[in-house]
Write an enzyme that holds these catalytic residues in place. Structure first.
Site, mmCIF file in Angstrom:
data_model
loop_
_atom_site.group_PDB
_atom_site.id
_atom_site.type_symbol
_atom_site.label_atom_id
_atom_site.label_comp_id
_atom_site.label_asym_id
_atom_site.label_seq_id
_atom_site.Cartn_x
_atom_site.Cartn_y
_atom_site.Cartn_z
ATOM 1 N N GLY A 34 48.863 49.022 28.925
ATOM 2 C CA GLY A 34 48.609 50.245 28.175
ATOM 3 C C GLY A 34 49.736 50.719 27.285
ATOM 4 C CG ASN A 74 48.874 48.509 21.574
ATOM 5 O OD1 ASN A 74 49.275 48.711 20.441
ATOM 6 N ND2 ASN A 74 48.998 47.336 22.182
ATOM 7 C CG HIS A 82 43.813 39.636 17.621
ATOM 8 N ND1 HIS A 82 43.339 39.190 18.838
ATOM 9 C CD2 HIS A 82 44.380 38.569 17.017
ATOM 10 C CE1 HIS A 82 43.604 37.892 18.948
ATOM 11 N NE2 HIS A 82 44.230 37.489 17.869
ATOM 12 C CG ASP A 88 39.645 38.499 17.701
ATOM 13 O OD1 ASP A 88 39.554 39.634 18.176
ATOM 14 O OD2 ASP A 88 40.160 37.542 18.313
ATOM 15 C CG ASP A 109 31.837 41.524 13.399
ATOM 16 O OD1 ASP A 109 32.384 40.943 14.374
ATOM 17 O OD2 ASP A 109 31.860 41.062 12.240
ATOM 18 N N GLY A 167 30.953 39.210 16.352
ATOM 19 C CA GLY A 167 31.778 38.011 16.533
ATOM 20 C C GLY A 167 33.054 38.362 17.298
HETATM 21 C C1 GAR Z 1 48.331 43.798 23.129
HETATM 22 O O1 GAR Z 1 49.298 42.898 22.648
HETATM 23 C C2 GAR Z 1 47.037 43.642 22.335
HETATM 24 O O2 GAR Z 1 47.247 43.355 20.998
HETATM 25 C C3 GAR Z 1 46.394 42.488 23.047
HETATM 26 O O3 GAR Z 1 46.654 42.736 24.422
HETATM 27 C C4 GAR Z 1 47.906 43.421 24.550
HETATM 28 C C5 GAR Z 1 47.725 44.627 25.425
HETATM 29 O O4 GAR Z 1 48.944 45.263 25.695
HETATM 30 N N1 GAR Z 1 44.998 42.394 22.760
HETATM 31 C C6 GAR Z 1 44.352 41.230 22.585
HETATM 32 O O5 GAR Z 1 44.884 40.161 22.730
HETATM 33 C C7 GAR Z 1 42.886 41.362 22.191
HETATM 34 N N2 GAR Z 1 42.349 40.094 21.791
HETATM 35 P P1 GAR Z 1 49.013 46.774 26.191
HETATM 36 O O6 GAR Z 1 48.051 46.908 27.373
HETATM 37 O O7 GAR Z 1 50.430 46.967 26.622
HETATM 38 O O8 GAR Z 1 48.627 47.674 25.058
#
Ligand code: GAR
Length: 208
Positions: free
Chosen positions: A12, A14, A110, A151, A147, A149
């Site tokens: 978490g 982000n 992503h 990514d 969407d 698909g």
């Molecule tokens: C992040 O790097 C995000 O971009 C990635 O998972 C991580 C989560 O980190 N997401 C993907 O790979 C989606 N395909 P976080 O839980 O510390 O935010």
């Protein structure tokens, strides 16, 4: 006020960036209505609790099949009356019905410059492992609408990050988060909250 549901699976960081940028006013016109995790006991739920935001776990383990889990996920989101769903490290395939009901109202972060290192099997650390394996010199992050698909939805924002000699997947992941993800995702939410993003012919048009 844009009401946002943030969906998470793990650490978490982000989510934390979004919480902090709402708190300091960098993200305007936005309220985080709920944080939804598919895993119990994750740090992301602790972060929500600490910020006083409702945190809910909808785990596939609690449902007899995928259909029941998907319905529970959708019901939970719907019950919070949100305008935007933010996938912040949510490593679950989004149910088709949710994509239909929230067309151009779900965004995802992503950790690569789409269309590089994306699609099925590319998530989390695997993205950075693949980039180092290929020997690329520039990586980055992308925020895009979701969407049907993997990514493939309209791209909202991208930011490049340089690979450095001796990088490990973890070191590179951290740099991509610090230099790109934690900035891009809050920026995209603020832009959407202020009506600056629309989708035309499958691509975004950004109003300055
Ligand atoms: C992040 O790097 C995000 O971009 C990635 O998972 C991580 C989560 O980190 N997401 C993907 O790979 C989606 N395909 P976080 O839980 O510390 O935010």
């Amino acid at each position: 006020m844009l009401r946002v549901a943030v969906m998470v699976s793990g650490g978490g960081t982000n989510l934390q960036a979004i919480i902090d940028r709402v708190a300091d006013g960098t993200i305007t016109n936005t309220e985080i209505a709920v944080v939804i995790s598919n895993n119990y006991g994750v740090k992301a739920l602790e972060r929500a609790e600490k910020a006083g935001i409702p945190g809910i776990c909808v785990s596939p383990k609690d449902y007899s099949d995928r259909e029941a889990f998907n319905q529970a996920l959708l019901d939970t989101v719907n019950s919070y009356n949100v305008d935007l769903i933010v996938l912040a490290g949510f490593l679950v395939v989004i149910p088709e019905q949710m994509i239909d009901e929230y067309e151009n109202r779900i965004i995802n972060i992503h950790p690569s410059l789409i269309p590089a290192f994306c699609g099925t099997g590319y998530y989390g650390l695997k993205v950075h492992e693949a980039a180092l394996e290929r020997g690329v010199k520039v990586v980055g992050a992308t925020v895009h609408f979701v969407d049907k698909g993997t990514d493939t939805g309209p791209i909202i924002l991208q930011k490049a990050v340089e690979v450095q000699q001796g990088d490990t997947p973890k070191v590179l992941q951290q740099r991509v988060m610090e230099q790109a993800e934690w900035k891009l995702l809050p920026q995209a939410i603020d832009m959407i909250a202020n009506g600056k993003v629309c989708v035309v012919d499958g691509k975004t048009v950004i109003q300055e």
